[in-house]
Scaffold this motif. Structure first.
Motif, PDB file in Angstrom:
ATOM      1  N   MET A 189      40.055  -4.261 -12.981  1.00  0.00           N
ATOM      2  CA  MET A 189      41.252  -4.585 -12.202  1.00  0.00           C
ATOM      3  C   MET A 189      41.439  -3.595 -11.056  1.00  0.00           C
ATOM      4  SD  MET A 189      42.387  -7.412 -13.255  1.00  0.00           S
ATOM      5  CE  MET A 189      43.872  -7.431 -12.280  1.00  0.00           C
ATOM      6  N   ASN A 190      41.153  -2.311 -11.294  1.00  0.00           N
ATOM      7  CA  ASN A 190      41.249  -1.303 -10.228  1.00  0.00           C
ATOM      8  C   ASN A 190      40.205  -1.528  -9.144  1.00  0.00           C
ATOM      9  OD1 ASN A 190      43.459   0.010 -11.316  1.00  0.00           O
ATOM     10  ND2 ASN A 190      42.237   1.565 -12.351  1.00  0.00           N
ATOM     11  N   LEU A 191      38.993  -1.875  -9.529  1.00  0.00           N
ATOM     12  CA  LEU A 191      37.963  -2.171  -8.528  1.00  0.00           C
ATOM     13  C   LEU A 191      38.387  -3.349  -7.656  1.00  0.00           C
ATOM     14  CD1 LEU A 191      34.743  -1.797 -10.695  1.00  0.00           C
ATOM     15  CD2 LEU A 191      35.352  -0.403  -8.702  1.00  0.00           C
ATOM     16  N   TYR A 192      38.912  -4.393  -8.281  1.00  0.00           N
ATOM     17  CA  TYR A 192      39.365  -5.572  -7.548  1.00  0.00           C
ATOM     18  C   TYR A 192      40.529  -5.222  -6.626  1.00  0.00           C
ATOM     19  CZ  TYR A 192      41.037 -10.303  -6.689  1.00  0.00           C
ATOM     20  OH  TYR A 192      41.439 -11.464  -6.086  1.00  0.00           O
ATOM     21  N   ASP A 193      41.495  -4.467  -7.146  1.00  0.00           N
ATOM     22  CA  ASP A 193      42.646  -4.054  -6.348  1.00  0.00           C
ATOM     23  C   ASP A 193      42.210  -3.202  -5.152  1.00  0.00           C
ATOM     24  OD1 ASP A 193      45.578  -3.865  -5.985  1.00  0.00           O
ATOM     25  OD2 ASP A 193      45.246  -1.735  -6.421  1.00  0.00           O
ATOM     26  N   ASN A 194      41.250  -2.297  -5.364  1.00  0.00           N
ATOM     27  CA  ASN A 194      40.750  -1.468  -4.266  1.00  0.00           C
ATOM     28  C   ASN A 194      40.088  -2.310  -3.179  1.00  0.00           C
ATOM     29  OD1 ASN A 194      41.656   0.915  -5.370  1.00  0.00           O
ATOM     30  ND2 ASN A 194      39.691   1.460  -6.276  1.00  0.00           N
ATOM     31  N   CYS A 195      39.366  -3.341  -3.585  1.00  0.00           N
ATOM     32  CA  CYS A 195      38.749  -4.228  -2.588  1.00  0.00           C
ATOM     33  C   CYS A 195      39.826  -4.903  -1.747  1.00  0.00           C
ATOM     34  CB  CYS A 195      37.889  -5.293  -3.271  1.00  0.00           C
ATOM     35  SG  CYS A 195      36.326  -4.689  -3.891  1.00  0.00           S
ATOM     36  N   LEU A 196      40.875  -5.385  -2.388  1.00  0.00           N
ATOM     37  CA  LEU A 196      41.932  -6.073  -1.658  1.00  0.00           C
ATOM     38  C   LEU A 196      42.684  -5.126  -0.729  1.00  0.00           C
ATOM     39  CD1 LEU A 196      43.452  -8.361  -4.439  1.00  0.00           C
ATOM     40  CD2 LEU A 196      41.852  -8.995  -2.624  1.00  0.00           C
ATOM     41  N   ARG A 197      42.904  -3.899  -1.167  1.00  0.00           N
ATOM     42  CA  ARG A 197      43.704  -2.951  -0.394  1.00  0.00           C
ATOM     43  C   ARG A 197      42.924  -2.232   0.701  1.00  0.00           C
ATOM     44  NH1 ARG A 197      48.430  -0.388  -3.387  1.00  0.00           N
ATOM     45  NH2 ARG A 197      48.739  -1.741  -5.193  1.00  0.00           N
ATOM     46  N   HIS A 198      41.666  -1.885   0.425  1.00  0.00           N
ATOM     47  CA  HIS A 198      40.951  -0.959   1.297  1.00  0.00           C
ATOM     48  C   HIS A 198      39.719  -1.526   1.996  1.00  0.00           C
ATOM     49  CE1 HIS A 198      43.591   2.059  -0.328  1.00  0.00           C
ATOM     50  NE2 HIS A 198      43.172   1.780  -1.561  1.00  0.00           N
ATOM     51  N   ALA A 199      39.201  -2.633   1.535  1.00  0.00           N
ATOM     52  CA  ALA A 199      37.991  -3.199   2.145  1.00  0.00           C
ATOM     53  C   ALA A 199      38.411  -4.291   3.128  1.00  0.00           C
ATOM     54  CB  ALA A 199      37.047  -3.738   1.076  1.00  0.00           C
ATOM     55  N   GLU A 200      38.924  -3.854   4.261  1.00  0.00           N
ATOM     56  CA  GLU A 200      39.424  -4.803   5.261  1.00  0.00           C
ATOM     57  C   GLU A 200      38.346  -5.805   5.646  1.00  0.00           C
ATOM     58  OE1 GLU A 200      41.092  -4.564   9.783  1.00  0.00           O
ATOM     59  OE2 GLU A 200      41.607  -2.947   8.412  1.00  0.00           O
ATOM     60  N   GLY A 201      38.672  -7.070   5.574  1.00  0.00           N
ATOM     61  CA  GLY A 201      37.724  -8.114   5.945  1.00  0.00           C
ATOM     62  C   GLY A 201      36.828  -8.577   4.813  1.00  0.00           C
ATOM     63  N   VAL A 202      37.014  -8.037   3.619  1.00  0.00           N
ATOM     64  CA  VAL A 202      36.169  -8.460   2.497  1.00  0.00           C
ATOM     65  C   VAL A 202      36.390  -9.953   2.225  1.00  0.00           C
ATOM     66  CG1 VAL A 202      37.781  -7.875   0.631  1.00  0.00           C
ATOM     67  CG2 VAL A 202      35.359  -7.822   0.199  1.00  0.00           C
ATOM     68  N   THR A 203      35.287 -10.668   2.071  1.00  0.00           N
ATOM     69  CA  THR A 203      35.375 -12.104   1.779  1.00  0.00           C
ATOM     70  C   THR A 203      34.681 -12.468   0.478  1.00  0.00           C
ATOM     71  OG1 THR A 203      33.388 -12.607   3.049  1.00  0.00           O
ATOM     72  CG2 THR A 203      35.500 -12.730   4.222  1.00  0.00           C
ATOM     73  N   GLY A 204      33.968 -11.513  -0.112  1.00  0.00           N
ATOM     74  CA  GLY A 204      33.266 -11.825  -1.347  1.00  0.00           C
ATOM     75  C   GLY A 204      33.019 -10.603  -2.198  1.00  0.00           C
ATOM     76  N   ILE A 205      33.023 -10.805  -3.493  1.00  0.00           N
ATOM     77  CA  ILE A 205      32.702  -9.773  -4.471  1.00  0.00           C
ATOM     78  C   ILE A 205      31.641 -10.342  -5.390  1.00  0.00           C
ATOM     79  CG2 ILE A 205      33.574  -8.399  -6.403  1.00  0.00           C
ATOM     80  CD1 ILE A 205      36.359  -8.562  -5.063  1.00  0.00           C
ATOM     81  N   THR A 206      30.595  -9.547  -5.648  1.00  0.00           N
ATOM     82  CA  THR A 206      29.529  -9.959  -6.550  1.00  0.00           C
ATOM     83  C   THR A 206      29.460  -8.977  -7.708  1.00  0.00           C
ATOM     84  OG1 THR A 206      28.248 -10.849  -4.704  1.00  0.00           O
ATOM     85  CG2 THR A 206      27.051 -10.430  -6.747  1.00  0.00           C
ATOM     86  N   ILE A 207      29.465  -9.494  -8.921  1.00  0.00           N
ATOM     87  CA  ILE A 207      29.325  -8.674 -10.116  1.00  0.00           C
ATOM     88  C   ILE A 207      28.060  -9.137 -10.822  1.00  0.00           C
ATOM     89  CG2 ILE A 207      30.381  -7.944 -12.277  1.00  0.00           C
ATOM     90  CD1 ILE A 207      33.080  -8.913 -11.024  1.00  0.00           C
ATOM     91  N   GLN A 208      27.163  -8.176 -11.076  1.00  0.00           N
ATOM     92  CA  GLN A 208      25.909  -8.503 -11.749  1.00  0.00           C
ATOM     93  C   GLN A 208      25.773  -7.653 -13.000  1.00  0.00           C
ATOM     94  OE1 GLN A 208      22.505  -8.249  -9.143  1.00  0.00           O
ATOM     95  NE2 GLN A 208      23.586  -9.212  -7.453  1.00  0.00           N
ATOM     96  N   CYS A 209      25.153  -8.201 -14.022  1.00  0.00           N
ATOM     97  CA  CYS A 209      24.895  -7.483 -15.271  1.00  0.00           C
ATOM     98  C   CYS A 209      23.400  -7.530 -15.556  1.00  0.00           C
ATOM     99  CB  CYS A 209      25.649  -8.122 -16.434  1.00  0.00           C
ATOM    100  SG  CYS A 209      27.426  -8.091 -16.257  1.00  0.00           S
TER     101      CYS A 209
END
Length: 53
Positions: A13-33
């Motif tokens: 949740m913190n990683l997601y929140d940081n992307c929304l708050r600080h990664a201006e212009g982010v349009t995608g998130i990829t999570i790989q295992c």
């Protein structure tokens, strides 16, 4: 099933929140295992501008 630290949900949740708050212009998130000899490797990537060095 993943045997993990009870706080792992908060970590994601913190990683997601940081992307929304600080990664201006982010349009995608990829999570790989990936399974490794040491356990599970989880990689979190976004397409934001990154941090200047």
């Amino acid at each position: 099933m993943i045997d993990a630290e009870p706080m792992i949900e908060k970590v994601f949740m913190n990683l997601y929140d940081n992307c929304l708050r600080h990664a201006e212009g982010v349009t995608g998130i990829t999570i790989q295992c990936q399974e490794t000899d040491a356990g599970l490797l989880i990689t979190w990537e976004d397409d934001g501008p990154g941090n200047p060095i």
